[in-house]
Write a protein that holds these residues in place. Sequence first.
Motif, PDB file in Angstrom:
ATOM      1  N   PHE A 149       0.836  -1.201   0.000  1.00 38.85           N
ATOM      2  CA  PHE A 149       0.000   0.000   0.000  1.00 38.85           C
ATOM      3  C   PHE A 149       0.875   1.257   0.000  1.00 38.85           C
ATOM      4  N   PHE A 150       1.872   1.295   0.870  1.00 42.30           N
ATOM      5  CA  PHE A 150       2.759   2.453   0.961  1.00 42.30           C
ATOM      6  C   PHE A 150       3.532   2.657  -0.343  1.00 42.30           C
ATOM      7  N   VAL A 151       4.081   1.588  -0.894  1.00 37.24           N
ATOM      8  CA  VAL A 151       4.849   1.691  -2.143  1.00 37.24           C
ATOM      9  C   VAL A 151       3.949   2.169  -3.278  1.00 37.24           C
ATOM     10  N   ALA A 152       2.708   1.697  -3.315  1.00 34.60           N
ATOM     11  CA  ALA A 152       1.769   2.146  -4.355  1.00 34.60           C
ATOM     12  C   ALA A 152       1.570   3.658  -4.283  1.00 34.60           C
ATOM     13  N   ILE A 153       1.451   4.180  -3.082  1.00 31.42           N
ATOM     14  CA  ILE A 153       1.259   5.627  -2.917  1.00 31.42           C
ATOM     15  C   ILE A 153       2.508   6.390  -3.343  1.00 31.42           C
ATOM     16  N   VAL A 154       3.683   5.900  -2.949  1.00 35.88           N
ATOM     17  CA  VAL A 154       4.937   6.566  -3.315  1.00 35.88           C
ATOM     18  C   VAL A 154       5.110   6.593  -4.833  1.00 35.88           C
ATOM     19  N   VAL A 155       4.836   5.473  -5.482  1.00 34.59           N
ATOM     20  CA  VAL A 155       4.951   5.420  -6.948  1.00 34.59           C
ATOM     21  C   VAL A 155       3.973   6.399  -7.589  1.00 34.59           C
ATOM     22  N   ARG A 156       2.761   6.481  -7.062  1.00 36.20           N
ATOM     23  CA  ARG A 156       1.777   7.426  -7.599  1.00 36.20           C
ATOM     24  C   ARG A 156       2.255   8.871  -7.410  1.00 36.20           C
ATOM     25  N   LEU A 157       2.818   9.187  -6.255  1.00 34.54           N
ATOM     26  CA  LEU A 157       3.316  10.546  -6.017  1.00 34.54           C
ATOM     27  C   LEU A 157       4.463  10.883  -6.968  1.00 34.54           C
ATOM     28  N   ILE A 158       5.350   9.937  -7.200  1.00 30.97           N
ATOM     29  CA  ILE A 158       6.444  10.156  -8.145  1.00 30.97           C
ATOM     30  C   ILE A 158       5.883  10.401  -9.542  1.00 30.97           C
ATOM     31  N   ARG A 159       4.893   9.623  -9.914  1.00 25.82           N
ATOM     32  CA  ARG A 159       4.257   9.794 -11.232  1.00 25.82           C
ATOM     33  C   ARG A 159       3.630  11.182 -11.364  1.00 25.82           C
ATOM     34  N   ILE A 160       2.995  11.654 -10.297  1.00 25.71           N
ATOM     35  CA  ILE A 160       2.370  12.977 -10.327  1.00 25.71           C
ATOM     36  C   ILE A 160       3.431  14.065 -10.443  1.00 25.71           C
ATOM     37  N   VAL A 161       4.509  13.958  -9.684  1.00 24.88           N
ATOM     38  CA  VAL A 161       5.574  14.969  -9.740  1.00 24.88           C
ATOM     39  C   VAL A 161       6.190  15.018 -11.135  1.00 24.88           C
ATOM     40  N   ILE A 162       6.441  13.855 -11.726  1.00 25.60           N
ATOM     41  CA  ILE A 162       6.978  13.817 -13.090  1.00 25.60           C
ATOM     42  C   ILE A 162       5.995  14.453 -14.072  1.00 25.60           C
ATOM     43  N   ALA A 163       4.708  14.181 -13.901  1.00 24.36           N
ATOM     44  CA  ALA A 163       3.695  14.763 -14.785  1.00 24.36           C
ATOM     45  C   ALA A 163       3.643  16.278 -14.641  1.00 24.36           C
ATOM     46  N   VAL A 164       3.770  16.787 -13.423  1.00 20.88           N
ATOM     47  CA  VAL A 164       3.768  18.239 -13.213  1.00 20.88           C
ATOM     48  C   VAL A 164       4.993  18.861 -13.874  1.00 20.88           C
ATOM     49  N   MET A 165       6.154  18.241 -13.677  1.00 28.86           N
ATOM     50  CA  MET A 165       7.399  18.796 -14.237  1.00 28.86           C
ATOM     51  C   MET A 165       7.397  18.781 -15.765  1.00 28.86           C
TER      52      MET A 165
END
Length: 192
Positions: A149-165
């Motif tokens: 569960f925690f890793v899924a959230i971290v991967v999603r946050l990384i994906r969002i940051v990359i999308a914003v950048m």
Amino acid sequence: MRHIVNKVETAMGAVSTAFCLIGGWLLIALSFAICLEVILRKVFSMSLQGIDEYGGYALAVTSALGMAFCFYDHAHIRIDLLVRRLPSPLFRASSFIAIATLGATAWYLTSGAWSVTLESWEFGAFANTPLRTPLYIPQGIWAAGLTIFFVAIVVRLIRIVIAVMSRDYKTLTETLDHQPEDEVVEGVRGVE
């Protein structure tokens, strides 16, 4: 980098689905065992011993295994009556904060679960029941589910940051603007 993160998130989604299915079958097996236990007690005055103990373990384990699946399915409870009406950039920012807060909570739960599991392992703790189950086994499975569960959230946050950048609005819409089809508020979101 974006391609790798997308592949990791796809793999995490598949793992969470598999674990959710395993948890579902575990609960079905537990239901049959409980039925058998009831019949044995009523008809033959005997017991299988430990069904209630393993029922408790099954509840904890299936809850942990299902959390990542619920995250990917957008099934965790959200109270966003007012937030939904915000302009898209503010809605996305609040969604990001919500996911980050969920991640912090998941980290807290995961680290606590592993701490309890390792302590049980170190002390050789057993359940205080006739079955004397080594506690690190159900606790370890519980902690593994929370870790996913925690890793899924971290991967999603990384994906969002990359999308914003990279100004990838399609990914941002996909990850942050999700609304169930029957709850879409028409005319609230602006088009990018």
